[in-house]
Design an enzyme around this catalytic site. Structure first.
Site, PDB file in Angstrom:
ATOM      1  CD  GLU A 155     101.006  38.415  51.004  1.00  8.28           C
ATOM      2  OE1 GLU A 155     101.394  38.246  52.151  1.00  8.28           O
ATOM      3  OE2 GLU A 155     100.900  39.293  50.086  1.00  8.28           O
ATOM      4  CB  CYS A 187      98.529  46.386  43.495  1.00 11.05           C
ATOM      5  SG  CYS A 187      98.596  45.007  44.604  1.00 11.05           S
ATOM      6  CG  HIS A 189     101.014  42.812  46.909  1.00  9.80           C
ATOM      7  ND1 HIS A 189     100.106  43.491  47.715  1.00  9.80           N
ATOM      8  CD2 HIS A 189     101.210  41.513  47.641  1.00  9.80           C
ATOM      9  CE1 HIS A 189      99.849  42.510  48.976  1.00  9.80           C
ATOM     10  NE2 HIS A 189     100.226  41.523  48.645  1.00  9.80           N
TER      11      HIS A 189
HETATM   12  N1  DGL Z   1      98.683  45.728  48.206  1.00 11.27           N
HETATM   13  C1  DGL Z   1      97.482  45.821  47.990  1.00 11.27           C
HETATM   14  C2  DGL Z   1      96.957  46.942  47.040  1.00 11.27           C
HETATM   15  O1  DGL Z   1      97.730  47.838  47.023  1.00 11.27           O
HETATM   16  C3  DGL Z   1      96.416  44.764  48.032  1.00 11.27           C
HETATM   17  C4  DGL Z   1      96.462  43.557  47.468  1.00 11.27           C
HETATM   18  C5  DGL Z   1      95.316  42.555  47.916  1.00 11.27           C
HETATM   19  O2  DGL Z   1      95.326  42.317  49.044  1.00 11.27           O
HETATM   20  O3  DGL Z   1      94.409  42.169  47.037  1.00 11.27           O
HETATM   21  O4  DGL Z   1      95.955  47.121  46.370  1.00 11.27           O
END
Ligand code: DGL
Length: 268
Positions: A155, A187, A189
């Site tokens: 992020e 995740c 991200h």
């Molecule tokens: N992108 C998220 C996930 O797939 C959440 C990351 C976060 O906000 O901790 O878990």
């Protein structure tokens, strides 16, 4: 529900953009409304109750904006809030999550391999991947490990940097993931770390990159339901609950275009 209505996609921040981008590539006729709940990030550190309440508020916003489908583009929310969102939304829109398409892919293509799963504390703590994989393949070998620094690091724009390379090394060298043959980036991200993780394993582990798998699944389901927009050129709208310059930068990096980011805090 009309086929021309937009598709809503949400996450805690930039992560869901990996899914939104894969969807926009695959479905050029569709319009998308993206909501990044940057004010509450990281979801992975929050309680299930908190993630459920954020998710329902965002689902209401997407419904109020006429979305025909809601994509929970976050593993943390998919593993804790999916049932609550489905129940809340009812037949007002289709609801998709990012976990089930990946589980189906693993069972189909990697079932005999030693599978590693990395994600946030919320996702790994829920045990959802292991439960769902083992429900379909009881003798599957699944090793899971939380990597809570990854999402905040991404992020902040730290991917492809010495910071991400060292953090990846510190987590992935742990014994929990010894001998894995494939690794699920559980995740949304984490695809931004794909290259760094690939470089760490130097080809010895297959990295399961999830956005394309999820996007293919959603396309097939919309098609089955007769909800794909047959024509038109899609519009993209991006909202965040708290403006951050790094969100804008990452969105631009993905969509290779000027992104107009609107700050809209649904909790004010
Ligand atoms: N992108 C998220 C996930 O797939 C959440 C990351 C976060 O906000 O901790 O878990």
């Amino acid at each position: 529900m009309e086929a021309s209505q937009p598709i809503g996609v949400f996450d805690s921040g930039v992560g869901g953009l990996t899914v939104a981008h894969a969807l926009a590539n695959l479905l050029p006729n569709e319009s998308f409304i993206y909501y990044g709940d940057t004010a509450h990030l990281p979801y992975g550190e929050k309680s299930a109750e908190a993630i459920i309440s954020y998710s329902i508020r965002i689902a209401d916003f997407l419904l109020a904006n006429g979305c025909k489908a809601i994509v929970i583009a976050c593993n943390s929310a998919s593993s804790t809030a999916l049932e609550a969102v489905i129940e809340h939304v009812g037949d007002r829109a289709m609801v998709f999550n990012v976990i089930e398409p990946i589980v189906a892919n693993i069972v189909d293509k990697h079932a005999d391999e030693k599978v590693g799963v990395i994600g946030t504390k919320a996702t790994i703590g829920s045990g959802m991947y292991e439960k769902k994989i083992k429900a379909l393949k009881p003798n599957a070998h699944v090793a899971s490990m939380a990597t809570p620094l990854f999402a905040p690091m991404i992020e902040e724009g730290f991917y492809g940097t010495p910071v991400s390379i060292e953090t990846i090394k510190q987590y992935l060298k742990r014994p929990a993931l010894d001998n894995i043959e494939c690794l699920v980036l559980a995740c949304t991200h984490y695809p931004l770390l794909h290259e760094d993780i690939e470089n760490y394993y130097k080809g010895s582990v297959t990295i399961i990159d999830t956005p394309e798998i999820v996007a293919e699944h959603i396309k097939a389901e919309l098609e089955k339901a007769g909800k794909l927009n047959p024509s038109g050129s899609g519009k993209l709208q991006f909202y965040v609950s708290d403006y951050t310059a790094s969100f804008e930068k990452t969105a631009q990096y993905f969509f290779e275009a000027e992104i107009k980011l609107e700050e809209l805090n649904l909790w004010k």
